[in-house]
Design a protein around this motif. Sequence first.
Motif, mmCIF file in Angstrom:
data_model
loop_
_atom_site.group_PDB
_atom_site.id
_atom_site.type_symbol
_atom_site.label_atom_id
_atom_site.label_comp_id
_atom_site.label_asym_id
_atom_site.label_seq_id
_atom_site.Cartn_x
_atom_site.Cartn_y
_atom_site.Cartn_z
ATOM 1 N N ALA A 50 47.549 48.991 70.116
ATOM 2 C CA ALA A 50 46.086 48.915 70.186
ATOM 3 C C ALA A 50 45.566 47.488 70.257
ATOM 4 C CB ALA A 50 45.470 49.640 68.992
ATOM 5 N N LEU A 52 45.452 45.187 67.928
ATOM 6 C CA LEU A 52 44.765 44.706 66.730
ATOM 7 C C LEU A 52 45.759 43.916 65.884
ATOM 8 C CD1 LEU A 52 42.918 48.004 65.807
ATOM 9 C CD2 LEU A 52 41.820 45.883 66.518
ATOM 10 N N TRP A 186 45.033 53.613 73.530
ATOM 11 C CA TRP A 186 45.314 52.368 72.797
ATOM 12 C C TRP A 186 45.662 51.248 73.765
ATOM 13 C CZ3 TRP A 186 48.887 54.910 68.579
ATOM 14 C CH2 TRP A 186 48.080 55.484 67.589
ATOM 15 N N ARG A 207 40.525 52.469 68.119
ATOM 16 C CA ARG A 207 40.993 51.420 67.212
ATOM 17 C C ARG A 207 41.168 51.966 65.803
ATOM 18 N NH1 ARG A 207 37.277 46.555 69.471
ATOM 19 N NH2 ARG A 207 38.786 45.728 70.941
#
Lengths: 324, 241
Positions: A50, A52, A186, A207
């Motif tokens: 994703a 992050l 994602w 997310r």
Amino acid sequence: MRREHFLLGLLAAVLLALPLALDRYQTSVLVLVFLAAYMGQAWNVMMGFAGLLSLGHALYLGLGAYVSAALFVHFGLSPLLGLFVAVLICVGVAMAIGALSFQFRIEGVYFALLTIAFAEVARIGFDHLKWTGGAGGFFLSVAGSQGQWWNLRGGPLFFYYVSLAMAAAAFALCVALRRSKLGYQWLAVREDAEAARAVGIDVTRARMSAVVVSAAMSALGGVAHVFYYNNVFSAQIFDMSRSIDIMLAPIIGGIGTLFGPILGAFILIPLGEALIHATQALGINAPGAKAVFFGLALMIIIFLAPSGIWPSLRKRLGIGEGKP
Amino acid sequence: MSLLRVERVTKRFRGLVAVDAVSLEVEKGAIFAVIGPNGAGKTTLFNLIAGVYPCDDGAVYFDGARIDGMAPEAVCALGLARTFQIVRPFPGLTVHENVAIGAMLRQPKPQAAFAEAEEVLRKLDLWDRRAQTAASLTLPDRKRLEVARALATRPGLLLLDEVMAGLRPTETDRMVEILRMINREEGVTIVLIEHVMRAVMALAEQVHVLNHGASIAEGSPREVTRHPQVIASYLGAEALG
């Protein structure tokens, strides 16, 4: 695909039979390998899939460890039940952090800083929480409970199979996620969030689901961690260096790949152990000597395979990954 | 009834009025062009329609439903897809994955979405490039990928933001052909922002002209290109010849 399945099956068979040929120490090293592969897989869901960047993944590891250990010590609750509470609490915290950052559009580096901040808050908080031993650490009693598998009590051989099963399950889960609609969402969000929105993807939801899956997986890693070591220290488990350790295997192995975290763990953990022995054999007792060599080894690996070892290895072996 | 109705939408960026009370209506099945000089507010108008920005004033209706203020993903789910002027593919993913992700909006099973994506890729002459990453494509191919990905969401209306810019004349002609096919065979209504007048003249039934955020003319391509204000502000004197 056939060849890949065959290789996977061979790997599974070897790993299942391997403890027969290993001594206690070697078995314990492989436990560390599997736990690192497992945690690497969890971190990779957020960063690799994703996009992050979490620099505070120790938060979920530590929370999972403390929650399951406290429930076991104070209430005698089996970790097999306690893990559900641990997962719930970690997911709750993850959703709070996620909601906070997505609400206020905290992205990229700032999101990473936020994850560090929460891990630090947990470290300081558990340092002062008398209920779980404070700064002195929290201990599980070892006496009289050996062999109680339902309480996750056992030695290296028992945890060899526990951690192997966890690493295998995490791999299978990531394969399934990577091939699912959510997995593709994602990737889209990771590549370009604005473009993802334009093809109808709810970026915040995508997310958030990555954060939740990753936190839940990490919580289980924490449960295994504390019941294997029989102790947990807030200063160590929530430490920044722990978060970095979690990231190293997938980074070295290949961010966003399915085999990267596993390969990375199989390289890094034995390398770390070998360096301990090497520095001892050479009579170098300087603190941090191991860290210097470890750092050097990492630099060499990253220099030789900047996008991870697995992607370059995969090309040589001629096998695909995650493509239908 | 018109498929898209824009009613006096206004967007201000600080002091600047980027779009000033613009109204337009696009009939179902039409090919509609928005033209105007750089900075006229064309892309901002698209962003208002697609939900990237909220309107400061006015309203946007799509298929009878008011869509201004909706999030871009919600607008897309209603059947209004867009491309970006500066192409935004998913660079690290393959061409096939890029388009399949678009198809997953209507087709949640990835395998079926990949099959649908194949159809779209064949239509846009991108099938041979399917295994390449989007980052490795040339600009004309990226422009086509942008259209393919939007088309894979099965829109009723496509907003195309300068998909011909930077293409050679033969490539432009091919794109015109593709867009006409999408419009005729699949009944997709098309609204395009375009500077390439050759494409506008070939495709559009109705042309809307913006200048400094305001509408200055609307009509058939012929009418618009004869409009004195359009010639003065946009086409320039050479267009008269």
